[in-house]
Design a protein around this motif. Sequence first.
Motif, short mmCIF file in Angstrom:
data_model
loop_
_atom_site.label_atom_id
_atom_site.label_comp_id
_atom_site.label_asym_id
_atom_site.label_seq_id
_atom_site.Cartn_x
_atom_site.Cartn_y
_atom_site.Cartn_z
N GLU A 90 0.68 -1.28 -0.02
CA GLU A 90 -0.01 -0.18 -0.73
C GLU A 90 0.57 1.13 0.02
N GLN A 91 1.70 1.23 0.89
CA GLN A 91 2.57 2.45 0.43
C GLN A 91 2.84 3.06 -0.71
N ALA A 92 3.01 4.20 -0.39
CA ALA A 92 2.64 4.75 -1.82
C ALA A 92 2.06 4.67 -3.34
N GLY A 93 1.25 3.96 -3.09
CA GLY A 93 0.14 3.25 -4.06
C GLY A 93 0.63 2.01 -4.93
N GLY A 94 1.37 0.89 -3.76
CA GLY A 94 2.00 0.44 -4.13
C GLY A 94 3.37 0.45 -5.71
N ASP A 145 6.88 -2.35 -5.83
CA ASP A 145 6.99 -2.37 -7.32
C ASP A 145 8.41 -1.89 -7.40
N GLU A 146 9.03 -0.66 -7.61
CA GLU A 146 10.92 -0.49 -7.12
C GLU A 146 10.98 -1.66 -6.13
N ILE A 198 12.77 3.87 5.74
CA ILE A 198 11.05 4.30 5.75
C ILE A 198 12.03 5.42 6.79
N ASN A 199 10.93 6.71 6.46
CA ASN A 199 10.81 7.60 7.38
C ASN A 199 8.97 7.93 7.69
N LEU A 233 0.47 9.64 10.74
CA LEU A 233 1.82 9.73 10.39
C LEU A 233 2.01 10.21 9.18
N MET A 234 2.99 10.95 8.61
CA MET A 234 3.81 10.52 7.12
C MET A 234 4.59 9.58 7.43
#
Length: 130
Positions: free
Chosen positions: A23-27, A31-32, A57-58, A69-70
């Motif tokens: 889910e992070q960064a829209g997937g 993928d990266e 991860i920050n 949380l950001m």
Amino acid sequence: MTDTTTEGDGDAHVRPFADWLREQAGGKSHDELSDAVYDLVQRVKDTGKKGSLVYTINIGPMKGDKDVLMIDDQIKLKLPEHDRKASLFYTDKVGNLTRTDPNQLVFESLREVEGGQLVDVQTGELREVT
């Protein structure tokens, strides 16, 4: 584990990292990372050298609301490099690089041709290089 969620039965449950990563960064992060691991494996196999992949991860609170949380992440890929072939050069009398040894005698009447032969420029006669 200090950060857990509580399910209906009261037992703490830690959400799997892989679920969050999808889910992070829209997937995009997932993928990266998948592409980076593939590229790293291929380059290691190709060069026979080690490389690395670092995923950072920050996490910080959103200003004014500690429950939001950001999260940002960073992917650093260090691919092993191919060996580069070195070239041999000499320096001339003023310090410039040259492919010709300035201390070598020059044979003005001979030049190299394909096939490992020399041709006498004055007579046109071919000679085998031994």
